[in-house]
Write a protein that holds these residues in place. Structure first.
Motif, short mmCIF file in Angstrom:
data_model
loop_
_atom_site.label_atom_id
_atom_site.label_comp_id
_atom_site.label_asym_id
_atom_site.label_seq_id
_atom_site.Cartn_x
_atom_site.Cartn_y
_atom_site.Cartn_z
N LEU A 1 0.86 -1.17 0.00
CA LEU A 1 0.00 0.00 0.00
C LEU A 1 0.90 1.23 0.00
CD1 LEU A 1 -2.92 1.07 0.19
CD2 LEU A 1 -2.64 1.06 2.68
N ARG A 2 0.81 2.01 -1.05
CA ARG A 2 1.66 3.20 -1.20
C ARG A 2 0.81 4.46 -1.01
NH1 ARG A 2 6.49 4.71 -3.37
NH2 ARG A 2 6.94 2.62 -4.15
N ILE A 3 1.32 5.37 -0.18
CA ILE A 3 0.70 6.69 -0.06
C ILE A 3 1.71 7.71 -0.56
CG2 ILE A 3 1.36 6.89 2.38
CD1 ILE A 3 -1.19 8.71 2.65
N GLU A 4 1.22 8.61 -1.41
CA GLU A 4 2.04 9.67 -2.00
C GLU A 4 1.33 11.00 -1.88
OE1 GLU A 4 4.16 7.52 -5.77
OE2 GLU A 4 2.07 8.11 -6.03
N VAL A 5 2.09 12.05 -1.93
CA VAL A 5 1.55 13.40 -2.05
C VAL A 5 1.97 13.90 -3.43
CG1 VAL A 5 1.67 15.75 -1.18
CG2 VAL A 5 1.64 13.84 0.42
N GLN A 6 0.98 14.37 -4.19
CA GLN A 6 1.23 14.85 -5.54
C GLN A 6 0.63 16.24 -5.71
OE1 GLN A 6 -0.79 11.81 -7.83
NE2 GLN A 6 1.05 10.55 -7.92
N PRO A 7 1.20 17.03 -6.63
CA PRO A 7 0.58 18.33 -6.93
C PRO A 7 -0.81 18.11 -7.53
CG PRO A 7 2.73 18.13 -8.01
CD PRO A 7 2.40 16.80 -7.41
N GLY A 8 -1.74 18.98 -7.17
CA GLY A 8 -3.06 18.88 -7.77
C GLY A 8 -4.15 19.23 -6.79
N GLY A 9 -5.36 19.20 -7.29
CA GLY A 9 -6.51 19.55 -6.47
C GLY A 9 -6.61 21.04 -6.28
N CYS A 10 -7.72 21.48 -5.75
CA CYS A 10 -7.95 22.92 -5.61
C CYS A 10 -7.14 23.53 -4.47
CB CYS A 10 -9.43 23.22 -5.46
SG CYS A 10 -10.30 22.19 -4.30
N ALA A 11 -6.62 22.72 -3.54
CA ALA A 11 -5.83 23.27 -2.44
C ALA A 11 -4.32 23.16 -2.69
CB ALA A 11 -6.19 22.57 -1.13
N GLY A 12 -3.91 22.54 -3.79
CA GLY A 12 -2.50 22.50 -4.16
C GLY A 12 -1.84 21.14 -4.10
N LEU A 13 -2.21 20.30 -3.15
CA LEU A 13 -1.63 18.96 -3.02
C LEU A 13 -2.75 17.96 -2.81
CD1 LEU A 13 1.26 19.80 -0.52
CD2 LEU A 13 1.49 19.39 -2.97
N ARG A 14 -2.52 16.75 -3.30
CA ARG A 14 -3.52 15.70 -3.10
C ARG A 14 -2.83 14.39 -2.77
NH1 ARG A 14 -6.52 15.59 -8.56
NH2 ARG A 14 -8.13 15.95 -7.03
N TYR A 15 -3.57 13.54 -2.08
CA TYR A 15 -3.07 12.23 -1.71
C TYR A 15 -3.33 11.24 -2.83
CZ TYR A 15 -3.45 14.20 2.98
OH TYR A 15 -3.35 15.01 4.08
#
Length: 121
Positions: free
Chosen positions: A41-55
């Motif tokens: 199970l991998r969790i990452e933080v990526q650029p995106g979404g309306c607040a700037g970062l998404r999981y």
């Protein structure tokens, strides 16, 4: 949210992220149902979404150089080194109630979240 995790102490976690017993059990169950023991199970933080970062939370069959890994009962949790600073102290849980179903992420590093709950800053 469940306060228990299948590792003994926070000091033993290298990812900085806690997977609750409920989340570990659900992830392990999904892997068993698929007949897969080669996925983590991998969790990452990526650029995106309306607040700037998404999981991004997904099963992955690769481990990259520099990945941080914690072993839970039946599942490995993987965090890449770029995402780790954004996730320190985060808790991944699994809820199955009438109000909510699915994996949830409680992240003390998120200064704000968007209205849809999909991204954070």
């Amino acid at each position: 949210m469940s306060d228990t995790a299948t590792t003994d102490t926070a000091a033993e976690r290298t990812t900085g992220v806690m997977l609750t017993d409920a989340a570990a059990a659900k992830a392990a169950g999904l892997l068993r149902a698929e007949g897969r023991d080669d996925l983590a199970l991998r969790i990452e933080v990526q650029p995106g979404g309306c607040a700037g970062l998404r999981y991004r939370l997904a099963f992955d069959d690769e481990q990259l150089e520099g990945d941080l890994v914690d072993h839970y009962d039946g599942v490995d949790l993987v965090v890449d080194r770029m995402s780790a600073p954004y996730l320190g102290g985060a808790v991944i849980d699994y809820a199955d109630t009438i109000e909510q179903q699915g994996f949830t992420i409680d992240n003390p590093n998120a200064a704000s979240t968007c209205a849809c709950g999909d991204s954070f800053h």
